[in-house]
Enzyme design. Structure first.
Site, PDB file in Angstrom:
ATOM      1  N   GLU A 139     -24.473   0.315 -31.955  1.00 47.88           N
ATOM      2  CA  GLU A 139     -24.630   1.067 -33.204  1.00 47.88           C
ATOM      3  C   GLU A 139     -23.511   2.089 -33.387  1.00 47.88           C
ATOM      4  OE1 GLU A 139     -28.309   3.225 -33.372  1.00 47.88           O
ATOM      5  OE2 GLU A 139     -28.047   3.811 -35.466  1.00 47.88           O
ATOM      6  N   TRP A 158     -26.846   3.186 -28.702  1.00 45.06           N
ATOM      7  CA  TRP A 158     -26.197   4.217 -29.508  1.00 45.06           C
ATOM      8  C   TRP A 158     -25.928   5.422 -28.605  1.00 45.06           C
ATOM      9  CZ3 TRP A 158     -27.905   9.291 -30.651  1.00 45.06           C
ATOM     10  CH2 TRP A 158     -26.965  10.021 -31.402  1.00 45.06           C
ATOM     11  N   LYS A 208     -21.226   4.985 -35.674  1.00 51.25           N
ATOM     12  CA  LYS A 208     -21.579   6.148 -36.496  1.00 51.25           C
ATOM     13  C   LYS A 208     -20.306   6.822 -36.987  1.00 51.25           C
ATOM     14  CE  LYS A 208     -24.725  10.084 -36.381  1.00 51.25           C
ATOM     15  NZ  LYS A 208     -25.932  10.616 -35.756  1.00 51.25           N
ATOM     16  N   HIS A 265     -25.189   5.970 -41.298  1.00 51.19           N
ATOM     17  CA  HIS A 265     -24.039   6.177 -40.419  1.00 51.19           C
ATOM     18  C   HIS A 265     -22.689   5.909 -41.045  1.00 51.19           C
ATOM     19  CE1 HIS A 265     -26.301   6.139 -36.312  1.00 51.19           C
ATOM     20  NE2 HIS A 265     -26.857   6.930 -37.217  1.00 51.19           N
ATOM     21  N   ASP A 283     -26.605   1.243 -39.201  1.00 48.14           N
ATOM     22  CA  ASP A 283     -27.606   2.244 -39.591  1.00 48.14           C
ATOM     23  C   ASP A 283     -27.237   2.746 -40.986  1.00 48.14           C
ATOM     24  OD1 ASP A 283     -28.700   4.953 -39.985  1.00 48.14           O
ATOM     25  OD2 ASP A 283     -29.443   4.781 -37.939  1.00 48.14           O
TER      26      ASP A 283
HETATM   27  C1  RNT Z   1     -28.637   8.346 -34.274  1.00 42.43           C
HETATM   28  C2  RNT Z   1     -28.932   6.899 -34.323  1.00 42.43           C
HETATM   29  C3  RNT Z   1     -29.940   6.404 -33.323  1.00 42.43           C
HETATM   30  C4  RNT Z   1     -31.152   7.301 -33.198  1.00 42.43           C
HETATM   31  C5  RNT Z   1     -32.286   6.700 -32.406  1.00 42.43           C
HETATM   32  C6  RNT Z   1     -33.296   7.711 -32.010  1.00 42.43           C
HETATM   33  O1  RNT Z   1     -27.837   8.783 -35.289  1.00 42.43           O
HETATM   34  O2  RNT Z   1     -29.299   6.526 -35.607  1.00 42.43           O
HETATM   35  O3  RNT Z   1     -30.287   5.101 -33.634  1.00 42.43           O
HETATM   36  O4  RNT Z   1     -31.643   7.683 -34.444  1.00 42.43           O
HETATM   37  O5  RNT Z   1     -31.783   6.022 -31.336  1.00 42.43           O
HETATM   38 ZN    ZN Z   2     -29.972   4.517 -35.873  1.00 37.92          ZN
END
Ligand code: RNT
Ligand code: ZN
Length: 412
Positions: A221, A180, A223, A257, A254
């Protein structure tokens, strides 16, 4: 007749095998994030948290050293039923006094974590840290326009995959490495393409380095936005979904996100028709990606139901991602991890067969009625029994947190 055996009868009448449900849930690993224990600080002292994420609160007793953090994790694990993994971030590297350069870290910087993992029989997962660092000061890392900065972060990504593979080898099973990066624009950019092309280029460079799939598997990941990067996130949903599908990587969804009315539970079945595996960051956003402690709310139930109803037990990797420093950190950690377990158990105890039958028959009235009646099932007795089955405290566990606070945390 005990509460449990009464409850078991009720479930049995609905066609639910309680023993099988306990065994099933106890076998689904939940990766517990190390960063709830110290407010995402790590041990580098290279800068305060940034990247558009934030921890609020200053409850006393924060772990200050790797040893304190690992002791706290031991305490948390003793309060959480089921199979566990530990999710470590690159900022939790340890050195023997020397300065840690993120583009140069190796498995040697994690030897204490690896020893802990072996001693506790808890496999590790890993994350490169693309934030809280002078080289990330302008908010751009893997998509930075400055070739030297971009190169630094590419090297970090490569170093992290090599470390992950060492974890995987040592634990005899893949480490899941999650990427991420906070990269994004505060205000409307003119060129949205160039930074995305650079992010793509960086990922290509990172993944070009051969790492044994048996030992490391990567997730990406996305967002929607971060604080200070509201107008355009480089690693958007479409970006990573496309990249992952084309390059045989996992996506990481997530829960915080996406748009507030959008839920990740609904995305799981879509992704898994096209990909073998998926990583989840189970979190709880309150109005924004606030990373509140996970609780047993509708979306957590739905996430667990999606995994169990479709038998995705081995294809969905469950990771937790929340950080709250306004309450006892151990309590926060355990509440969230126990809530995840509760949701999994509730899903495993659902009369899924029956529900599927009425749905298939087009009887939507019965479907709605049954789903509502399921909420009245004697789940409390089952949870208590499941905790006993896993040899962790059921009711009254918070007392252990309070004792630990008195004996350990208050002396820090
Ligand atoms: C940030 C992401 C990420 C972090 C961690 C600490 O918005 O969710 O995954 O929370 O890597
Ligand atoms: Zn995350």
């Amino acid at each position: 007749m005990s509460l449990y055996s009464e409850a078991e009868k009720i479930y049995k009448a609905l066609g639910v095998d309680v023993d099988a449900a306990f065994r099933r849930v106890a076998d689904i690993p939940v990766s517990i994030h190390c960063w709830q224990g110290d407010d995402v600080k790590g041990f580098e002292n290279s800068g305060s948290l940034d990247g558009g994420i934030a921890v609020t609160g200053n409850y006393p007793g924060c772990a200050r050293t790797p040893e304190e953090l690992r002791n706290d994790i031991d305490k948390v694990l003793s309060l959480v039923p089921g199979a566990k993994r530990l999710n470590v971030h690159a900022i939790y590297a340890e050195s023997d006094g020397g300065k840690i350069e993120r583009n140069n870290i190796t498995a040697a910087n994690f030897k204490n974590w690896m020893a802990w993992s072996k001693a506790n029989n808890v496999p590790l997962d890993f994350n490169p840290t693309f934030f809280a660092h002078p080289m990330a000061a302008d908010g751009f890392t893997l998509s930075n326009a400055d070739p030297a900065i971009r190169k630094y972060w590419v090297e970090h990504g490569i170093a992290c995959r090599k470390i992950a593979a060492e974890f995987g080898k040592a634990q005899g099973g893949a480490c899941i490495t999650n990427f991420w990066a906070p990269d994004g624009f505060k205000d409307t950019p003119v060129d949205r393409e160039a930074p995305r092309a650079r992010l793509k280029q960086s990922l290509d460079e990172i993944f070009a380095v051969e790492v044994d799939e048996q030992y490391d598997r990567d997730a990406l990941e996305c967002k929607l936005f971060g604080i200070g990067a509201e107008s355009c996130t480089i690693g958007s949903h479409e970006f990573y979904m496309s990249y992952a599908m084309k390059n045989n990587k996992m996506v990481c969804l997530d829960a915080g996100h996406f748009h507030p009315t959008e839920v990740i539970s609904d995305k799981i079945s879509s992704v898994l028709l096209f990909a073998d595996e998926l990583l989840l960051h189970v979190s709880r956003g309150v109005r924004w990606d606030s990373d509140h402690v996970v609780i047993l709310n509708d979306e957590l139930y739905a996430i667990a139901q999606e995994i169990l109803r479709h038998n995705y037990d081995k294809r969905v990797h469950i990771g937790l991602d929340y950080f709250d420093a306004s309450i006892n950190r151990i309590g926060a950690w355990a509440v969230g991890a126990r809530a995840m377990q509760k949701a999994l158990l509730a899903a495993a105890l659902e009369p899924t067969q029956l529900l599927k039958e009425v749905e298939a028959a087009g009887d939507n009235t019965s479907r709605l009625a049954l789903l509502e009646d399921c909420k009245n099932l004697p789940f409390g007795a089952m949870w208590q029994a499941y905790c006993e089955y896993c040899k962790v405290p059921g009711e009254g566990w918070i007392k252990q947190v309070k004792d630990y606070e008195k004996e350990v945390l208050s002396k820090r």
